[in-house]
Design a protein around this motif. Sequence first.
Motif, PDB file in Angstrom:
ATOM      1  N   ARG A 138      60.228   1.972 -45.738  1.00 46.98           N
ATOM      2  CA  ARG A 138      59.149   1.072 -46.602  1.00 46.98           C
ATOM      3  C   ARG A 138      59.466   1.482 -48.098  1.00 46.98           C
ATOM      4  NH1 ARG A 138      54.242   0.459 -44.637  1.00 46.98           N
ATOM      5  NH2 ARG A 138      53.728   1.130 -42.610  1.00 46.98           N
ATOM      6  N   THR A 139      58.530   0.480 -48.759  1.00 54.20           N
ATOM      7  CA  THR A 139      58.643   1.105 -50.113  1.00 54.20           C
ATOM      8  C   THR A 139      57.666   2.244 -50.461  1.00 54.20           C
ATOM      9  OG1 THR A 139      56.996  -0.671 -50.471  1.00 54.20           O
ATOM     10  CG2 THR A 139      59.358  -1.167 -51.047  1.00 54.20           C
ATOM     11  N   SER A 140      57.742   2.822 -51.511  1.00 48.94           N
ATOM     12  CA  SER A 140      56.661   3.775 -52.116  1.00 48.94           C
ATOM     13  C   SER A 140      56.767   3.855 -53.336  1.00 48.94           C
ATOM     14  CB  SER A 140      57.160   5.226 -51.500  1.00 48.94           C
ATOM     15  OG  SER A 140      58.155   5.740 -51.643  1.00 48.94           O
ATOM     16  N   ARG A 195      58.154   8.925 -49.289  1.00 48.51           N
ATOM     17  CA  ARG A 195      59.343   8.442 -49.210  1.00 48.51           C
ATOM     18  C   ARG A 195      59.706   7.335 -47.917  1.00 48.51           C
ATOM     19  NH1 ARG A 195      62.969  13.140 -46.930  1.00 48.51           N
ATOM     20  NH2 ARG A 195      61.605  14.574 -47.868  1.00 48.51           N
ATOM     21  N   GLY A 196      60.347   6.602 -48.325  1.00 51.09           N
ATOM     22  CA  GLY A 196      60.663   5.198 -47.322  1.00 51.09           C
ATOM     23  C   GLY A 196      60.779   5.639 -45.683  1.00 51.09           C
ATOM     24  N   SER A 197      61.298   6.578 -45.429  1.00 50.35           N
ATOM     25  CA  SER A 197      61.473   7.297 -44.044  1.00 50.35           C
ATOM     26  C   SER A 197      60.472   7.778 -43.507  1.00 50.35           C
ATOM     27  CB  SER A 197      63.109   8.082 -44.277  1.00 50.35           C
ATOM     28  OG  SER A 197      62.685   9.004 -44.957  1.00 50.35           O
ATOM     29  N   SER A 198      59.464   8.043 -43.999  1.00 51.25           N
ATOM     30  CA  SER A 198      58.412   9.078 -43.508  1.00 51.25           C
ATOM     31  C   SER A 198      57.923   8.583 -42.053  1.00 51.25           C
ATOM     32  CB  SER A 198      57.052   8.935 -44.379  1.00 51.25           C
ATOM     33  OG  SER A 198      55.947   9.672 -43.767  1.00 51.25           O
ATOM     34  N   ASP A 199      57.814   9.433 -41.343  1.00 51.03           N
ATOM     35  CA  ASP A 199      57.117   9.340 -39.958  1.00 51.03           C
ATOM     36  C   ASP A 199      55.753   8.962 -40.118  1.00 51.03           C
ATOM     37  OD1 ASP A 199      57.049  11.899 -40.733  1.00 51.03           O
ATOM     38  OD2 ASP A 199      56.841  12.778 -38.844  1.00 51.03           O
ATOM     39  N   ALA A 200      55.225   9.256 -41.035  1.00 49.33           N
ATOM     40  CA  ALA A 200      53.533   8.899 -41.307  1.00 49.33           C
ATOM     41  C   ALA A 200      53.271   7.793 -40.760  1.00 49.33           C
ATOM     42  CB  ALA A 200      53.111   9.425 -42.645  1.00 49.33           C
ATOM     43  N   PHE A 201      54.139   6.747 -41.101  1.00 48.84           N
ATOM     44  CA  PHE A 201      53.722   5.244 -40.912  1.00 48.84           C
ATOM     45  C   PHE A 201      53.485   5.027 -39.490  1.00 48.84           C
ATOM     46  CE2 PHE A 201      56.355   5.418 -44.839  1.00 48.84           C
ATOM     47  CZ  PHE A 201      55.610   5.364 -45.753  1.00 48.84           C
ATOM     48  N   LEU A 202      54.776   5.354 -38.736  1.00 49.44           N
ATOM     49  CA  LEU A 202      54.695   4.964 -37.309  1.00 49.44           C
ATOM     50  C   LEU A 202      53.471   5.808 -36.598  1.00 49.44           C
ATOM     51  CD1 LEU A 202      55.727   3.210 -35.060  1.00 49.44           C
ATOM     52  CD2 LEU A 202      57.505   5.241 -34.517  1.00 49.44           C
ATOM     53  N   ASN A 203      53.527   7.219 -37.131  1.00 42.01           N
ATOM     54  CA  ASN A 203      52.367   7.897 -36.291  1.00 42.01           C
ATOM     55  C   ASN A 203      50.958   7.476 -36.429  1.00 42.01           C
ATOM     56  OD1 ASN A 203      54.492   9.478 -35.619  1.00 42.01           O
ATOM     57  ND2 ASN A 203      54.164  11.061 -37.164  1.00 42.01           N
ATOM     58  N   LEU A 204      50.536   7.004 -37.833  1.00 48.46           N
ATOM     59  CA  LEU A 204      49.405   6.451 -37.997  1.00 48.46           C
ATOM     60  C   LEU A 204      49.294   5.239 -37.307  1.00 48.46           C
ATOM     61  CD1 LEU A 204      47.102   7.343 -39.450  1.00 48.46           C
ATOM     62  CD2 LEU A 204      47.476   6.225 -41.517  1.00 48.46           C
ATOM     63  N   LEU A 205      50.199   4.210 -37.316  1.00 49.29           N
ATOM     64  CA  LEU A 205      50.059   3.028 -36.737  1.00 49.29           C
ATOM     65  C   LEU A 205      49.980   3.060 -35.110  1.00 49.29           C
ATOM     66  CD1 LEU A 205      50.351  -0.211 -37.261  1.00 49.29           C
ATOM     67  CD2 LEU A 205      52.664   0.076 -36.682  1.00 49.29           C
ATOM     68  N   GLY A 206      50.749   4.022 -34.642  1.00 45.18           N
ATOM     69  CA  GLY A 206      50.825   4.356 -33.165  1.00 45.18           C
ATOM     70  C   GLY A 206      49.187   4.909 -32.526  1.00 45.18           C
ATOM     71  N   ALA A 207      48.742   5.832 -33.575  1.00 41.44           N
ATOM     72  CA  ALA A 207      47.232   6.012 -33.102  1.00 41.44           C
ATOM     73  C   ALA A 207      46.280   4.983 -33.281  1.00 41.44           C
ATOM     74  CB  ALA A 207      47.053   7.170 -34.283  1.00 41.44           C
ATOM     75  N   CYS A 208      46.495   4.176 -34.285  1.00 41.59           N
ATOM     76  CA  CYS A 208      45.466   3.100 -34.351  1.00 41.59           C
ATOM     77  C   CYS A 208      45.482   2.159 -33.102  1.00 41.59           C
ATOM     78  CB  CYS A 208      45.527   2.225 -35.635  1.00 41.59           C
ATOM     79  SG  CYS A 208      45.071   3.277 -36.943  1.00 41.59           S
ATOM     80  N   GLN A 209      46.829   2.083 -32.942  1.00 41.16           N
ATOM     81  CA  GLN A 209      46.953   1.016 -31.851  1.00 41.16           C
ATOM     82  C   GLN A 209      46.551   1.395 -30.532  1.00 41.16           C
ATOM     83  OE1 GLN A 209      50.998   0.414 -32.888  1.00 41.16           O
ATOM     84  NE2 GLN A 209      50.887  -1.673 -33.374  1.00 41.16           N
ATOM     85  N   TYR A 210      46.737   2.820 -30.074  1.00 38.96           N
ATOM     86  CA  TYR A 210      46.264   3.370 -29.024  1.00 38.96           C
ATOM     87  C   TYR A 210      44.806   3.403 -28.985  1.00 38.96           C
ATOM     88  CZ  TYR A 210      46.603   6.307 -24.828  1.00 38.96           C
ATOM     89  OH  TYR A 210      46.450   6.790 -23.513  1.00 38.96           O
ATOM     90  N   LEU A 211      44.194   3.889 -29.956  1.00 43.40           N
ATOM     91  CA  LEU A 211      42.712   4.013 -30.060  1.00 43.40           C
ATOM     92  C   LEU A 211      42.075   2.761 -29.628  1.00 43.40           C
ATOM     93  CD1 LEU A 211      42.250   6.359 -32.810  1.00 43.40           C
ATOM     94  CD2 LEU A 211      41.895   6.947 -30.425  1.00 43.40           C
ATOM     95  N   SER A 212      42.735   1.578 -30.589  1.00 45.32           N
ATOM     96  CA  SER A 212      42.214   0.433 -30.083  1.00 45.32           C
ATOM     97  C   SER A 212      42.535  -0.343 -28.951  1.00 45.32           C
ATOM     98  CB  SER A 212      42.528  -0.690 -31.316  1.00 45.32           C
ATOM     99  OG  SER A 212      42.539   0.053 -32.554  1.00 45.32           O
ATOM    100  N   ASN A 213      43.501  -0.090 -28.385  1.00 50.00           N
ATOM    101  CA  ASN A 213      43.735  -0.843 -27.126  1.00 50.00           C
ATOM    102  C   ASN A 213      43.652  -0.092 -25.935  1.00 50.00           C
ATOM    103  OD1 ASN A 213      44.553  -2.797 -29.084  1.00 50.00           O
ATOM    104  ND2 ASN A 213      46.947  -2.121 -28.895  1.00 50.00           N
ATOM    105  N   SER A 214      43.527   1.131 -25.622  1.00 46.84           N
ATOM    106  CA  SER A 214      43.440   2.005 -24.483  1.00 46.84           C
ATOM    107  C   SER A 214      41.942   2.445 -23.783  1.00 46.84           C
ATOM    108  CB  SER A 214      44.257   3.070 -24.510  1.00 46.84           C
ATOM    109  OG  SER A 214      43.544   4.281 -25.098  1.00 46.84           O
ATOM    110  N   ASN A 215      41.842   2.952 -22.813  1.00 49.81           N
ATOM    111  CA  ASN A 215      40.574   3.464 -22.534  1.00 49.81           C
ATOM    112  C   ASN A 215      40.393   4.719 -22.621  1.00 49.81           C
ATOM    113  OD1 ASN A 215      39.773   1.093 -21.283  1.00 49.81           O
ATOM    114  ND2 ASN A 215      40.977   1.288 -19.772  1.00 49.81           N
TER     115      ASN A 215
END
Lengths: 473, 435
Positions: A47-49, B199-219
Motif C-alpha cells: 500500500r502507499t503511505s 510502511r507499504g507492507s504492514s500487516d495492519a491493513f489485512l488484520n484490520l480488514l479481516g476483523a471488520c469483515q468477520y465482525l460484520s458477516n459472522s455470528n
Amino acid sequence: MQLDYKKLGFKSGLEIHQQLETHKLFCNCPSIVHDKNPDIKFERKLRTSAGESGKIDQAAKYESKKQKTFLYEACSTSSCLVEYDEEPPTQVNQEALEIVLQAALLLNATPVDEVRVMRKTVIDGSNVSGFQRTMLIATDGYIETSKGKVTVDSICLEEESARKIETKPNYTKFRLDRLGVPLIEVATDASIKDPEHCQEVASILGMILRSTNKVKRGIGTIRQDVNVSIKGHPRVEIKGFQDLKSIPKIIEFEVKREIKESKNKVDSHVRKANSNLTTSYLRPMPGAARMYPETDVQPILLTKQFIKQIKIPELITEKAIKLEKKYKLSPTLAQELVNNELFIILTKQFKKLQPTFIAKTILEMPKEISKRFNLPKENLKPYHFESVLEALNENKINESAVLQILADAANNKKIDFKKYKKVDSSQIELEIKKLVESNKNVSPNGLMGLIMKNYRGKVDGKKAMELINKYHK
Amino acid sequence: MLILKANLTVNNKVKLTTKDSKVFEGIVLPDTNSKKVVLKLDSGYNIGILISNIKEVKILSKPKKNITKKKTTAKINKKLPTISILHTGGTIASEVDYETGAVIAKFTPEELLSKFPELKTVCNINSSLIGNMFSEDMRFSHYNKLLTAIQKEIKKGADGIIITHGTDTLAYTSAALAFALEGLNTPILLVGAQRSSDRGSSDAFLNLLGACQYLSNSNFSEVGICMHESSDDKSCLILSPTKTKKFHSSRRDAFQSVNAEPIARVFSDGKYENISKLHSTESKLTVKPFKENIKVGILKAHPNMFAKEITNYSTGFNGLIIEGTGLGHLPVNETDKETKENSKILRAIKSLSKSIPVFMTTQTTFGRVNMNVYSSGRKLKEIEISGDYNDMLTETAFIKMSWVLSNYPKSKVNELMNQNLRGEISKRSSKKEFL
C-alpha cells in the motif's frame, strides 16, 4: 543532424549504483546475487503511505494504482527474516560503511557529521517492506575530467532491490537473493557538458569505485542512471544502460526525441534505455515526499577520529602508472594488471622472461584460446601458467609453444612438454635446407607451412622464415 | 551561539554554513537537540550536523501557522453494520508526527477511512482513543478503563468492537476482557500489527480488514484476536482470547493457538470459515472488573533454583503462578549432598501455599500439567499446589487468578482456577493442537 549542446541548454547529471563486495547491509546474510533453488515462497500486497510531510509520493501512487499481488521466492542460503520483512534490521554493515567512506574520500567529498538511515518508498514490489533503506554519507566532492571539474553532489549507501523474475497482468514475481546487497550511489551535479562527456564521467567514477577493491564485478553489478534536460523541457531520468559505450548515442537520441516533443506538456519522468538505443516511458519522477526516517536503526555519528582511520586506497590509474614504469608495460596492459597478484608472483619467479610476455600470457592468451580454438578459458588455472612459463624460463620450449600448450590445458589435455621440446637449431637448419632443395617450386610461405606442420611450437616462426629465405633463391 | 540555536527552531527552513564552509539547506527536524541539528534536505535525506561545527545559520522561511485541514465526514451507510474501534496504542494506527516528533495516533473515523479506504464497503466506523501506550506498560487500571469504554459502545448499539492494541501483551488483555465481560453478546476482536502501518507492507491493513469483515458477516459474539495466519497476505485467524500466545518477536504470524484450534479463518476477500464451534450466550452482560491492587506473581522453575526465589512472594502477594518444568515440577527432591537446597525449596513452597493460592502451569507451553506421574509432582500436589490436569497458558492463568481474586472470596480461588470458565481449560487434548 549535428547538435549544439551548449545552445540547447543541455544539462546532464549522472547517478552510479555499484554493488559492494561484503555481506548484506542490514543482516548477516552473504551477498549471493544469483542464488539457486529457492526453498521459501510467500505472497504479499503493498500500500502507499504518506511521507514525513504527509504527502504521498506521486511515483508511489502510480504503482499503488496497479493493486498487484507480489510473489516472492527466496533461498535460505542468501536471505533471512530481514529480507522477508519479518524481522527488524540489524545495525548498518560496518565494512560497507567503510568502503563508501573510502570512495567518498577518493571523490574529495566531506562525510556528514551524523548519518540518518531513511526509508525511500518503493512499492513496485522490488522491496518486500515497501521501501528501500538509504543513507546520505558524504556531500560536495568532485572529479577532474578532460572538460573540467564535475561536482559530486552526494554519496549514499543503500540496499539493492530484489530481482524481478516474472511479470503477469495480476502478479509480479521476485527472487530475494539480491535484496539487501549493499550499494554505493554516487550522484554528480548537472554540469556534464555533452553525451561523450557523460561517458567519460561514468568511466572515471567506475574506476574510482573499483579502486576500493571492494566492489562486485561483472554484468549487472554496476548501473548508470542519466538525468538529461534541455531548455524548455522537463528533466528526464534514463535508467538501464547496458554498457558505457551506449551512453552517448542514447543521450543523443533522447535529446532529439525531446526536441520533437511539444514543450511543457509532460512532467519530469523516468525512462528506460532500450537495446536499440532509444528510450521509453517507465514511471513518474519520485520526489522528496517518498523519504521518511527508518526508526528501527540508530543514527551513526561519524567522528573525526573514525574518519581519520579510514585508509584511502590508491587509485587504479595511479597504480597502473607505477606498474607501467616498473615493468615497462603498455598503458592498456598496466591498467588490466592492477591488483593482479598472479602477475607479480610470476615476474618474481621467472626473472629471465620479459614482464610484457608474462602479462600477455596470463591476460591475452586465454582470450585468444577461447576465440581462436573455441576452448573454455576458465579451465586455465594459475598452475598452468606457472608450469608453462617455468619451461620457457628454463629454455626447454620456445615462446611460440606457450599458446599451444595452454590451449591443450584449456582442452583438458595433459601438458606434454616433450611434444613441444625445443629442437636444436643446427638440426632445423639442416631440415630446412633439405626441404627447400626438394621443393624448388614452392614459395617461401608454402615452405613455411610445410615446416610448421612438423615443428609447430618447437621452433620459432621468425627464425624458421629467416632460414627459408637463406636457402630459397 | 544563542542566536544560532534560536534560529534552529523546529520546522524553520534554514541555510546552514559549517566551519569548513559546507552549505546545507533544509528543514529543522524535532530530533534537534543542544548538540546537533537534524535537517531534512531538499533531496529528502535527513542528516545530523554537530552544533559545534556550525558557523552560521540563516532562516529561509518559517512554518505557516494554523493550517486548517479540510474536514471530511464519513458518510453512514445504513445497510452496513457499525463497528466501534477503540485504540489503546501500538503500531497499528500510530504515526510519527513530524512537526513535534511524537508518536501520535491518527484515529478519527475520517483519518482511519483515508488510511484504510476499503473498510467503507464493509462497515460504518466509529472510533475513539482510549490511550496510546506500549502494551507492556499496561496495568489493571487500563483494563478497567477499556471495560468502561466497551460498555459505552455496547450501549450506543455497536454491532461489533475492535480494540487496536500493541502486540506484546495483547493476549493478556484478550484474556482479561474474556473473564471480565461475563455474558457478552457483542463480538469484540483485538487487532495488532507486527510491522508498523507507516510502511507499504504492514500487516495492519489485512488484520484490520479481516476483523471488520468477520465482525460484520459472522455470528461470532465473544472476545477474540484477529492476526495474520502466515507470512502471506492471504488470510487472518480468529483466535481464542484465552488460548493464544505471541510466539515470535517479529513475524506477522506470531500469534498461534495453544492446546486449542483457532476459532475461524478470514480470507482477504472477506469470505470466512469457522473452525471451532461458536459459543453464544443469551444471558445479560455483567462486567466484573479487576482490583487494581491485586498482586499475583509468576515464577519460572529452573535448574539451580534457590528457596529465596519463593520466599520473595511470602509478603505482599495475593497469589502465585508457577511455570513448572515438564508435567508441572519444581526442584524439590534431595537426592545427594548437592541437592540440600531442594528441601528448602519444598519447605518454602509448602509454607507459601498455606498463605496464598499457588497454581501450576507448564513451561513447555503445549500439553497438560499432571502432578501424579513423578515424585516431584506428587510432593507438590500433597502440599496443595493446584492446577493438576489443567492445560492453561501461564499468561492466562496469571490473568485468571488476578480476576478471581478481584471478584470472589479467597476460599473460592482454587475451585474456580480449576474450572473452565471461558474456554481457558480444555477437557481433551487433540493431536491437531500442536505446532
